[in-house]
Design a protein around this motif. Structure first.
Motif, PDB file in Angstrom:
ATOM      1  N   ASP A   1     -24.565  -0.737  25.700  1.00 44.09           N
ATOM      2  CA  ASP A   1     -24.000  -2.057  25.951  1.00 44.09           C
ATOM      3  C   ASP A   1     -23.181  -2.488  24.742  1.00 44.09           C
ATOM      4  O   ASP A   1     -23.705  -2.667  23.638  1.00 44.09           O
ATOM      5  N   LEU A   2     -21.867  -2.656  24.941  1.00 47.75           N
ATOM      6  CA  LEU A   2     -20.969  -3.053  23.861  1.00 47.75           C
ATOM      7  C   LEU A   2     -20.708  -4.553  23.842  1.00 47.75           C
ATOM      8  O   LEU A   2     -19.976  -5.052  22.997  1.00 47.75           O
ATOM      9  N   GLY A   3     -21.286  -5.257  24.834  1.00 52.62           N
ATOM     10  CA  GLY A   3     -21.100  -6.695  24.914  1.00 52.62           C
ATOM     11  C   GLY A   3     -19.921  -7.075  25.783  1.00 52.62           C
ATOM     12  O   GLY A   3     -18.999  -6.282  26.023  1.00 52.62           O
ATOM     13  N   GLY A   4     -19.940  -8.291  26.295  1.00 53.94           N
ATOM     14  CA  GLY A   4     -18.834  -8.771  27.114  1.00 53.94           C
ATOM     15  C   GLY A   4     -18.649  -8.018  28.414  1.00 53.94           C
ATOM     16  O   GLY A   4     -17.530  -7.957  28.947  1.00 53.94           O
ATOM     17  N   GLY A   5     -19.728  -7.421  28.944  1.00 54.34           N
ATOM     18  CA  GLY A   5     -19.623  -6.666  30.196  1.00 54.34           C
ATOM     19  C   GLY A   5     -19.057  -5.266  30.034  1.00 54.34           C
ATOM     20  O   GLY A   5     -18.788  -4.586  31.026  1.00 54.34           O
ATOM     21  N   LEU A   6     -18.886  -4.789  28.784  1.00 50.87           N
ATOM     22  CA  LEU A   6     -18.327  -3.470  28.517  1.00 50.87           C
ATOM     23  C   LEU A   6     -19.424  -2.517  28.053  1.00 50.87           C
ATOM     24  O   LEU A   6     -20.282  -2.889  27.246  1.00 50.87           O
ATOM     25  N   LYS A   7     -19.386  -1.285  28.574  1.00 45.48           N
ATOM     26  CA  LYS A   7     -20.363  -0.272  28.192  1.00 45.48           C
ATOM     27  C   LYS A   7     -19.663   1.042  27.876  1.00 45.48           C
ATOM     28  O   LYS A   7     -18.634   1.373  28.464  1.00 45.48           O
ATOM     29  N   ALA A   8     -20.241   1.782  26.936  1.00 48.87           N
ATOM     30  CA  ALA A   8     -19.866   3.181  26.733  1.00 48.87           C
ATOM     31  C   ALA A   8     -20.822   4.024  27.571  1.00 48.87           C
ATOM     32  O   ALA A   8     -22.029   3.765  27.584  1.00 48.87           O
ATOM     33  N   LYS A   9     -20.298   5.027  28.299  1.00 47.16           N
ATOM     34  CA  LYS A   9     -21.132   5.820  29.197  1.00 47.16           C
ATOM     35  C   LYS A   9     -20.830   7.306  29.024  1.00 47.16           C
ATOM     36  O   LYS A   9     -19.727   7.699  28.651  1.00 47.16           O
ATOM     37  N   PHE A  10     -21.843   8.132  29.320  1.00 53.23           N
ATOM     38  CA  PHE A  10     -21.625   9.579  29.353  1.00 53.23           C
ATOM     39  C   PHE A  10     -22.511  10.191  30.430  1.00 53.23           C
ATOM     40  O   PHE A  10     -23.498   9.589  30.866  1.00 53.23           O
ATOM     41  N   ARG A  11     -22.168  11.402  30.830  1.00 53.84           N
ATOM     42  CA  ARG A  11     -22.959  12.132  31.828  1.00 53.84           C
ATOM     43  C   ARG A  11     -22.774  13.627  31.611  1.00 53.84           C
ATOM     44  O   ARG A  11     -21.632  14.110  31.507  1.00 53.84           O
ATOM     45  N   LEU A  12     -23.883  14.361  31.535  1.00 53.47           N
ATOM     46  CA  LEU A  12     -23.885  15.813  31.387  1.00 53.47           C
ATOM     47  C   LEU A  12     -24.794  16.393  32.464  1.00 53.47           C
ATOM     48  O   LEU A  12     -25.966  16.023  32.530  1.00 53.47           O
TER      49      LEU A  12
ATOM     50  N   ALA B   1     -21.155  22.729  33.615  1.00 59.98           N
ATOM     51  CA  ALA B   1     -20.016  22.929  34.509  1.00 59.98           C
ATOM     52  C   ALA B   1     -19.995  21.936  35.654  1.00 59.98           C
ATOM     53  O   ALA B   1     -18.938  21.671  36.224  1.00 59.98           O
ATOM     54  N   ARG B   2     -21.158  21.394  36.021  1.00 60.01           N
ATOM     55  CA  ARG B   2     -21.179  20.462  37.146  1.00 60.01           C
ATOM     56  C   ARG B   2     -20.494  19.145  36.768  1.00 60.01           C
ATOM     57  O   ARG B   2     -19.683  18.633  37.522  1.00 60.01           O
ATOM     58  N   GLU B   3     -20.832  18.596  35.603  1.00 56.80           N
ATOM     59  CA  GLU B   3     -20.188  17.388  35.101  1.00 56.80           C
ATOM     60  C   GLU B   3     -20.374  17.301  33.592  1.00 56.80           C
ATOM     61  O   GLU B   3     -21.443  17.643  33.079  1.00 56.80           O
ATOM     62  N   ALA B   4     -19.370  16.811  32.892  1.00 55.58           N
ATOM     63  CA  ALA B   4     -19.471  16.567  31.453  1.00 55.58           C
ATOM     64  C   ALA B   4     -18.371  15.579  31.080  1.00 55.58           C
ATOM     65  O   ALA B   4     -17.202  15.962  30.969  1.00 55.58           O
ATOM     66  N   TRP B   5     -18.744  14.300  30.919  1.00 57.00           N
ATOM     67  CA  TRP B   5     -17.707  13.310  30.646  1.00 57.00           C
ATOM     68  C   TRP B   5     -18.240  12.144  29.827  1.00 57.00           C
ATOM     69  O   TRP B   5     -19.446  11.925  29.728  1.00 57.00           O
ATOM     70  N   VAL B   6     -17.309  11.391  29.231  1.00 54.75           N
ATOM     71  CA  VAL B   6     -17.632  10.211  28.446  1.00 54.75           C
ATOM     72  C   VAL B   6     -16.531   9.182  28.672  1.00 54.75           C
ATOM     73  O   VAL B   6     -15.380   9.553  28.966  1.00 54.75           O
ATOM     74  N   GLY B   7     -16.864   7.892  28.572  1.00 53.19           N
ATOM     75  CA  GLY B   7     -15.841   6.880  28.772  1.00 53.19           C
ATOM     76  C   GLY B   7     -16.372   5.480  28.642  1.00 53.19           C
ATOM     77  O   GLY B   7     -17.499   5.251  28.171  1.00 53.19           O
ATOM     78  N   LEU B   8     -15.558   4.537  29.062  1.00 53.86           N
ATOM     79  CA  LEU B   8     -15.891   3.121  29.004  1.00 53.86           C
ATOM     80  C   LEU B   8     -15.944   2.549  30.418  1.00 53.86           C
ATOM     81  O   LEU B   8     -15.146   2.952  31.277  1.00 53.86           O
ATOM     82  N   ALA B   9     -16.860   1.616  30.630  1.00 53.75           N
ATOM     83  CA  ALA B   9     -16.999   0.985  31.946  1.00 53.75           C
ATOM     84  C   ALA B   9     -17.112  -0.524  31.775  1.00 53.75           C
ATOM     85  O   ALA B   9     -17.868  -1.012  30.940  1.00 53.75           O
ATOM     86  N   SER B  10     -16.341  -1.245  32.582  1.00 51.46           N
ATOM     87  CA  SER B  10     -16.343  -2.703  32.567  1.00 51.46           C
ATOM     88  C   SER B  10     -16.790  -3.221  33.917  1.00 51.46           C
ATOM     89  O   SER B  10     -16.362  -2.716  34.961  1.00 51.46           O
ATOM     90  N   GLU B  11     -17.660  -4.235  33.914  1.00 47.83           N
ATOM     91  CA  GLU B  11     -18.105  -4.831  35.162  1.00 47.83           C
ATOM     92  C   GLU B  11     -16.943  -5.447  35.927  1.00 47.83           C
ATOM     93  O   GLU B  11     -16.965  -5.523  37.156  1.00 47.83           O
ATOM     94  N   ARG B  12     -15.921  -5.864  35.214  1.00 50.13           N
ATOM     95  CA  ARG B  12     -14.797  -6.553  35.844  1.00 50.13           C
ATOM     96  C   ARG B  12     -13.627  -5.629  36.174  1.00 50.13           C
ATOM     97  O   ARG B  12     -12.982  -5.770  37.209  1.00 50.13           O
TER      98      ARG B  12
END
Length: 371
Positions: free
Chosen positions: A68-79, A106-117
């Motif tokens: 949780d980065l605050g303000g409805g913004l999150k850093a996310k990853f999935r492996l 190989a199925r998934e490997a990613w990172v990014g930012l997600a906003s509720e809005r």
């Protein structure tokens, strides 16, 4: 997809190394396991009994996390790793090309930012929108509920010349089972606007002097409200082995829930732009929870190709009976039967061995669990 989640605070692990005030972080460990015994009536001219795994669901082990980065913004990853339960080996990809094959994750490997809005922006090896929209968001593919891998697409369509398929096969020709994620991709997925979602992605080919070679693009839009969900998706993957031409897939589908029953409808189109070979597929299915623990499901699929695949066509029927031992563990029995036109060879997805005739039957008993 429901699963029991085990969360642990990253702050306890990193201690004073990264004293980020007010930020809450979590990591989720999850997985799917499936094993059983399958009978295949005709695999290259002979019947076969085999211990087969990853059929009803793929065998997966994954990690995903959010900060949780605050303000409805999150850093996310999935492996996510896919593996064989029978021998413990990693399943990287059945690919014969360098475009989509991968290794440990190989199925998934990613990172990014997600906003509720505003939605999410992610980068890495990711599923395209044929999977994200039609399979995950809409749930229009009957393979989710009936038959699993045996109910994804295959048949007498080797003329499609798919680079990501075993030789002489048309494995998962409409790119729906999630086995072929796209490497080096950047994906945008919108927030949920009262049931409406959309997104797009681009996978960089990484070829010097030729920006489009081995690249891919994909788009999807869906709407889910109450018992109804509908959506459409498009994916275009360019391959160096096709001399810059591509495999194009698009589809549309719907899911409708009424009482204890669920109905699905799906259409997909696959085309090789190099040789013009194309296959249309339409599928209708349904499930019914007889009791909270016991359910039945069935579907019918028709696949029809053009002159590029010798005008071959095939019918396939799948059925399953499932009994939930708990919220996580289910035992099941399933069947799949495919009949193709005279002169063609039937091939049920996941048998990895076409029939020597125009018919193929699979019977299976198995168990699946998740964590």
């Amino acid at each position: 997809m429901g699963r029991q989640r085990r969360k642990c605070a990253l702050a306890a692990m990193i201690g004073l190394a990264a004293p980020i005030a007010h930020a809450q972080s979590s990591v989720t460990i999850f997985g799917l396991l499936d094993a059983g015994v399958s009978y295949i009536s005709n695999q290259g001219g002979k019947s076969n009994w085999q211990m087969a795994d990853g059929i009803a669901v793929p065998n997966l082990f994954g990690l995903e996390g959010a900060e949780d980065l605050g303000g409805g913004l999150k850093a996310k990853f999935r492996l996510v790793n896919q593996f064989s339960l029978g021998n413990g080996s990693i399943i990287a990809s059945p690919s014969n090309s360098s475009m989509t094959s991968g290794g440990l994750f190989a199925r998934e490997a990613w990172v990014g930012l997600a906003s509720e809005r505003y939605g999410s922006l992610t980068m890495g090896r990711q599923q395209d929108f044929m999977v994200d929209t039609l399979l995950a968001d809409v749930g229009a593919d009957s393979a989710l509920y009936v038959g699993g891998l045996y109910n994804f697409r295959d048949g007498p369509f080797a003329g499609l010349n798919l680079p990501d398929s075993p030789p002489g096969d048309a494995y998962d020709f409409d790119h729906m089972n999630g086995a072929e994620a796209l490497s080096n991709s950047v994906k945008y997925t919108s927030a949920d606007f009262s049931g409406l979602k959309f997104g797009g992605m681009y996978a960089f080919g990484g070829t010097a002097g030729n920006f489009s070679q081995n690249s891919a693009s994909s788009y999807g839009v869906s709407y889910a409200r109450g018992p109804l969900a509908v959506g459409a998706a498009y994916t275009n993957v360019k391959y160096a082995v096709l001399e810059g031409e591509s495999i194009r897939n698009w589809g549309a589908g719907a899911r409708y829930t009424i009482g204890n029953a669920l109905l699905t409808l799906l259409y997909t189109n696959t085309r090789n732009t190099q040789n013009g070979a194309a296959v249309n597929m339409v599928e209708a299915g349904g499930t019914w929870h007889v009791t909270p623990a016991f359910g039945l499901g069935a579907n019918y699929m028709y696949m029809c190709g053009n002159a590029g695949v010798d005008n071959n066509h095939a019918h396939q029927i799948d059925a399953v009976a499932q009994y939930s031992l708990s919220k996580r563990t289910t035992v099941y029995a399933e069947t799949a039967f495919q009949i193709a036109n005279s002169g063609a060879t039937a091939a049920i997805d996941g048998t990895f061995g076409p029939s020597s005739s125009n018919q193929q039957f699979v019977g299976r008993i198995g168990i699946q669990t998740r964590f």
